[in-house]
Design a protein around this motif. Sequence first.
Motif, PDB file in Angstrom:
ATOM      1  N   TRP A 831      36.262  31.913   8.899  1.00 43.65           N
ATOM      2  CA  TRP A 831      36.979  31.917   7.851  1.00 43.65           C
ATOM      3  C   TRP A 831      36.916  33.448   7.027  1.00 43.65           C
ATOM      4  CZ3 TRP A 831      35.746  32.500   2.642  1.00 43.65           C
ATOM      5  CH2 TRP A 831      34.538  32.193   2.322  1.00 43.65           C
ATOM      6  N   LEU A 862      40.343  27.994   3.498  1.00 42.12           N
ATOM      7  CA  LEU A 862      40.261  28.535   4.908  1.00 42.12           C
ATOM      8  C   LEU A 862      39.334  27.875   5.870  1.00 42.12           C
ATOM      9  CD1 LEU A 862      41.003  32.168   4.189  1.00 42.12           C
ATOM     10  CD2 LEU A 862      42.911  30.398   4.939  1.00 42.12           C
ATOM     11  N   GLU A 866      39.570  26.548   9.871  1.00 42.79           N
ATOM     12  CA  GLU A 866      38.557  27.334  10.730  1.00 42.79           C
ATOM     13  C   GLU A 866      37.955  26.155  11.670  1.00 42.79           C
ATOM     14  OE1 GLU A 866      34.075  29.213  11.287  1.00 42.79           O
ATOM     15  OE2 GLU A 866      34.941  29.091   9.527  1.00 42.79           O
TER      16      GLU A 866
END
Length: 895
Positions: A831, A862, A866
């Motif tokens: 990420w 994020l 991921e």
Amino acid sequence: MPELDYTSTTLWQSTLAGRPGHDAHSEQRERLRTSYTELRKKAAVLLEENARSMPDFTVHDISHVDALWETADLVCGTEVALNPAEAYVLGCAFVLHDAAMGVAAYGTTVPEALGERRWRDLVSVAYYHRKGCWPDREELDTPPAEIAEACVATAIRDTHAEQAKRLVDQPWRSSTGNEIFLIEGVQLREVYGPLIGELAASHWWPVDRLAEEFRHPIGSLPWQPSEWIIEPLKLACILRLADATQVDSRRAPGFLFSLRGPQGISREHWRFQEHISRPYLKGDRVTYSSLRPFPPHDATAWWLALEYLRGIDRELKAVDALLHDLGRSRLAARAVAGVDSPERFAELFRVQNWRPIDATVKVSDIPALVGTLGGQQLYGDVPEVAVRELIQNAQDAVLARQTLQPDFPLGRVEIRLTETDGDWYLEVRDYGTGMDEETLVHGLLDFGTSGWSSTSVRNRLPGLADGGFQPSGRFGIGFFSVFLLGDQVELITRRYDASLADARRLTFDGPSSRPLLTPHTGQGWVPEGTTVRVKLRKSPYELQGLFSRTDDERLAQLAQRLVLENAVPVHTWEPGAADPEILPPFSLATGSPDEVFDRLYPPQAAKWRAGEEKLRLQMRDDFVSRATELLDDKGRRIGLAMLWNSMHFQSRRAFWGTVTVNGFLADTTVSFAGYLAGRPSRASRDKAELVATKDQMRQWMRTQEQRLRDTGLFEDSLQLELAYTLHNAFGALADDIAFALTGQGVLRLADVLEWAAARSEIFLAFGWPVTWRTRPPELYHHLSGKRVEIPDNWIFTCQIVPNPPLSQVFPAAAHRDTTYEFARDHSTPTWQKQWWRTSGDLVGLFIRHLCEAWSCTVESLLAPVEQRNWSDTYVLDDEALGSVSGYLLQRPSTT
């Protein structure tokens, strides 16, 4: 340099030294010896001043002069003997040959001694090489200190030999006003002075010139024995080689090196000469060796030593060949030992902890290299580039002549296209300076040089800089683009101030073949200037022919496309035309907006394109109202352009922006309309970087944004098209600019917080098969073209990446989050790495605002994506449209 007792040398002892016992010519010898001793004493003071002017140079004081008696012994050996008169003249030439290597020898400042015209030419070339552009009048008059100092050094180095010739007759004033001459004896100064001066200057001449200048012996003076005849050629050869071979550690003492601290190439000269022992003669080879090994940090100095001694070797061989061919007595020294290979040289010049391998780039077949680089491989398959280069060279030649001859009436460039027996020929003619044979061979044909910035060319046409001449072309490498057009090329030239007998014809049968240079006599009248005529490889009307990028396949349009501003008229003759069309002089820097527009986007001549004139005039009005200037630091216009343009989606004619280099077409772009001045970014000059700085470009973009707002043209579509460009330029975006599309329509930065706060999940979509357009702003299916309705929580950022040159001035990575730059080298898409990549664009801008709206971190948004391997996809209500990829961003839990 430690003093050498020159009086102990064989040459001195056998000629000017006093002799024990009876000497029938003792008085004559004494007269010459006394004169030389007095000259040496005075000159020592003058030579001592050299170090003040040229501190980076190795030793050029009286000790160097004394050492020449020793190297003259070495060079002559037992093969050649001198009489006292010859020894006197040679010794005086020893004293004077480098005496002008300092400002003191000029009796005034170097610029004054050089003359205003030559000084300005020198400054102009130096400024160009250092700054990449030609100086204006103010910069010529008061150049920066580092350029002025470099020019003084260059002037002294280039003129010291000629100045040395004048020193014999140059008087100095004593404190009481009396004249002091270096050679006080009137008869010796008047009779031998001119020869001494010529000999002193000759060490800087080409070897071949020696035979021309020193053909005849000179008889003895009335008070000398009749056999004291002077052979000037012999003395010139001895001086030349004695000076060349006088290279050893005495000229670069270590303590003096530490005091002066020479830099750059001068430092390496000092370093290698520090290592060199006194040379000796072995057979006919001058042999040098090193006093100590060269460690790795002195490797550059070792290679310089090899190249320097190879230069001495060439001098020795050239002089030996000259004397042999003339049937004169040859000198004992004829070559340098060990310089034919690095391995052999290393036997004499030892190295320590490294091994010399000659891995320098070698060009064994120069014609083949020119053939490879001189046409398509360098310029691509764009034949119009050759026309541009030829016009540039022709215009420069005309401007140069107008500078040197202000009343010259034929200031124009002529271009003709003709057809003979099915073959097509293009001819470009100018009535400019023309070229002599020297300029042809060492300027035009020296592939890779830029003639106008060459000191030798400037010396042959003095006064160009003084007259304000600033060339746009580079007639060395630029000329070879002609082979894009065809292999059979003819060039006829006659220098503007030369006779008809001096006209020359140069013919090529391709860039790889050797050209044929012949006199062009008996061929009728040859006007001053240059004509280049090439047989085209293909018809200009073929798909990849000369007119491939024009709309109406006319020579006049091609010229206007390439020549966006010109200082001299350009006359074009279409095939079979009796009269030319004339492209008048025009300046983009001073033209009004409507004039600039008409020059960049002229009306179409073809009748079938007449319907587009209404749109052109509409675009013209838009340009006049919206275009703003870019100004350099001196307030000079370096661009007139508008960001984007309203006709881009409405007309077959795109009105692309132009990047110009010296007023000629270099590149085009859709990022703006109008022109921006550039400088070439590669040799072919088909790509250019902007002259404007980032700050100047930002200022222009601010005025463009404000102009759009003031005229009410900054509507949603244009905002979406420019959002990415504006964000890249400023690292931020105004709150009221639309940058994305949602199910509710366009989204502005000011609305992100409210829009995001109302949602707990947001799907940041990346397109395919759904994509967006700006006119009108909407989403549609890429394959079917069907308009698409998206869910309430979807968002598409609209990123239109600008083309060069804007993308080069404002690169996409400029505003990335540097905190995460460490993740660039992550081997998997973490990420942190994904954030670093997107943090500088509109996606990053949205995520930052989303973090603010949801009071969370980038990691909290994020990292979950991921964990799902960046594989989020959603299907629209109409499953036939397929799935859409993106990031599902979820509001973190507050518990």
